[in-house]
Enzyme design. Structure first.
Site, short mmCIF file in Angstrom:
data_model
loop_
_atom_site.label_atom_id
_atom_site.label_comp_id
_atom_site.label_asym_id
_atom_site.label_seq_id
_atom_site.Cartn_x
_atom_site.Cartn_y
_atom_site.Cartn_z
N TYR A 163 0.90 -1.16 0.00
CA TYR A 163 0.00 0.00 0.00
C TYR A 163 0.94 1.20 0.00
O TYR A 163 1.65 1.43 0.98
CB TYR A 163 -0.88 0.02 1.25
CG TYR A 163 -1.96 -1.04 1.29
CD1 TYR A 163 -2.97 -1.05 0.34
CD2 TYR A 163 -1.97 -2.01 2.30
CE1 TYR A 163 -3.98 -2.02 0.38
CE2 TYR A 163 -2.98 -2.96 2.35
CZ TYR A 163 -3.98 -2.97 1.39
OH TYR A 163 -4.97 -3.92 1.43
N THR A 189 -1.13 -2.81 -4.50
CA THR A 189 -2.59 -2.80 -4.49
C THR A 189 -3.08 -1.43 -4.92
O THR A 189 -2.68 -0.41 -4.33
CB THR A 189 -3.14 -3.16 -3.11
OG1 THR A 189 -2.83 -4.53 -2.83
CG2 THR A 189 -4.65 -2.98 -3.04
N LYS A 280 -2.31 -5.26 -8.20
CA LYS A 280 -3.44 -6.02 -7.65
C LYS A 280 -4.65 -5.10 -7.56
O LYS A 280 -4.56 -3.99 -7.04
CB LYS A 280 -3.09 -6.57 -6.27
CG LYS A 280 -4.22 -7.35 -5.60
CD LYS A 280 -3.76 -7.90 -4.25
CE LYS A 280 -4.85 -8.70 -3.57
NZ LYS A 280 -5.93 -7.85 -3.03
#
Length: 428
Positions: A163, A189, A280
């Site tokens: 993140y 992500t 992702k």
């Protein structure tokens, strides 16, 4: 099942199906399986074991859970076509991901703050992943230091899910720590700059980091320690403030854009010597094409298990379209809604090369720690091994090839013969 069958010695992967026999035999020794691995019963037992906050965080989805429901309905719509009298005696469940030969096309999805499920957090999960030779993916929101998780994982294959903060120095510190600790792929992500609206969590003020719980990955970072000092926050005396400052750097609510990606990719490749960089959370063909054009080595098709955007398309439906568009140009992985070996099979048949599993092992961890994770994941491996045996498929590659040819699955459209939807919305 005959444990002395000669094919056991001829197989290139273990006879995972023997875990079924092992559990059948337990009654002779006055035992039974440690718990039922049926997904619905796993969920019910985990709910009894967890605190209210732990349960809500693990089970909550965005909004009315419509995306989560769509994920499960998509799996239900697709039906496996079994083949008989196939020589599956030498079947092989293994595959390769980023130069790692692993036991099966199954990995441990990145899930944060494991300490709300078990006091040891990510450590028992990483340990079991290594034992089973399945890839482990550590979340930036993990509740143990990166280095401690790596130690628990030993020589197991492992990846780091990022993140990305807006503090570049902190981002680089996290990536360097991950690489130095043996995490040799970076998975960014892109669907979670902040958490989706999850009713139960909001209603109960359920945010462990704001209570000073689960921020150890950040609190052990030298750059973040410097930031705490600059802010005048003592993490020992003010753990709630320290935890809040950490997670507000991770789920910060400020979107990154495609323009930031070249810098991040360049930094990861400089640090790692060119190891894979993946995204992702990709769900649209346009985004998948852009990612491939920018040179990513992999894409995880995922809607965050329905936890971010309510009313979104099912990940499995997105997978089909993305594989058709870019499947030959990058390594396609799948995540969201997986509850069984048949789900893994279906994702592979629709073109995924690898499948991440999340909530199943979270329930196992919640129920019985290391033993629970091991039981759930050994059961999933046995389920896949047995499925390949009784459905007539000899390898992961064959599942994908037959799927590409349209022979492994049939889709039952909504309202069509056989029914396209489950009659009851799955809790799972």
């Amino acid at each position: 099942m005959d444990p002395k069958a000669p094919n056991t010695q001829q197989r290139t992967t273990p006879q995972y199906a023997l875990y079924q026999r092992e559990n059948f035999w337990r009654a002779n020794d006055g035992e039974v399986a440690i718990f039922n691995t049926d997904p619905g019963k796993l969920e019910e037992l985990a709910k009894k074991k967890l605190t209210e906050g732990g349960w809500y965080y693990a089970s909550s989805n965005a909004g009315q859970s419509h995306t989560h429901t769509a994920n499960r309905q998509a799996f239900y719509r697709h039906r496996i076509v079994p083949r008989m009298l196939v020589d599956t005696n030498k079947r092989d469940t293994s595959t390769t991901i980023f130069d790692h030969k692993v036991s099966a096309p199954i990995g441990f999805a990145p899930i944060g703050i494991n300490k709300i499920y078990h006091p040891h957090g990510e450590l028992p999960v990483a340990k079991v992943a290594k034992e089973l030779n399945l890839p482990y993916c550590l979340s930036t929101a993990g509740s143990n230091p990166i280095e401690a998780v790596a130690e628990a994982n030993g020589q197991g294959p492992r990846f780091f899910q990022l993140y990305m903060p807006h503090d570049d120095e902190l981002t680089l510190s996290l990536l360097q720590r991950a690489w130095d600790s043996g995490f040799d792929a970076c998975i960014l992500t892109v669907d979670t700059w902040q958490l989706g609206w999850r009713h139960d969590d909001v209603a109960t003020s359920n945010y462990a980091f704001y209570r000073g719980i689960g921020a150890d990955l950040g609190l052990s970072d030298p750059v973040f320690q410097k930031r705490l000092k600059e802010a005048g926050i003592d993490p020992v005396k003010e753990p709630h403030k320290a935890g809040a400052m950490w997670i507000d750097n991770v789920w910060h609510g400020r979107a990154h854009t495609w323009e930031k990606l070249p810098w991040l990719m360049e930094q990861w490749r400089r640090i790692s010597g060119g190891r894979p960089f993946c995204l992702k959370g990709i769900q649209s063909v346009a985004d998948a094409k852009k990612a491939v054009d920018m040179g990513v080595e992999g894409i995880v098709v995922s809607n965050h298990a329905g936890r971010q955007v309510d009313g979104a398309i099912a990940s499995l439906d997105a997978l089909e379209k993305i594989v058709q568009a870019v499947g030959s140009n990058t390594y396609i992985m799948y995540d969201s809604g997986v509850r069984s070996a048949s789900d893994v099979f279906k994702a592979l048949a629709l073109g995924a090369k690898f499948v991440f599993v999340g909530r199943l092992w979270v329930w196992g961890l919640s129920i019985m720690g290391e033993y629970g994770v091991r039981h759930v994941m050994k059961g999933l491996l046995a389920d896949l091994d047995i499925l390949m045996n009784v459905a007539g498929y000899t390898s992961v590659d064959e599942i994908r090839e037959e799927g590409k040819a349209g022979r492994a699955l049939e889709e039952s459209p909504n309202g069509g013969a056989g029914g396209g939807l489950m009659t009851v919305t799955s809790k799972l």
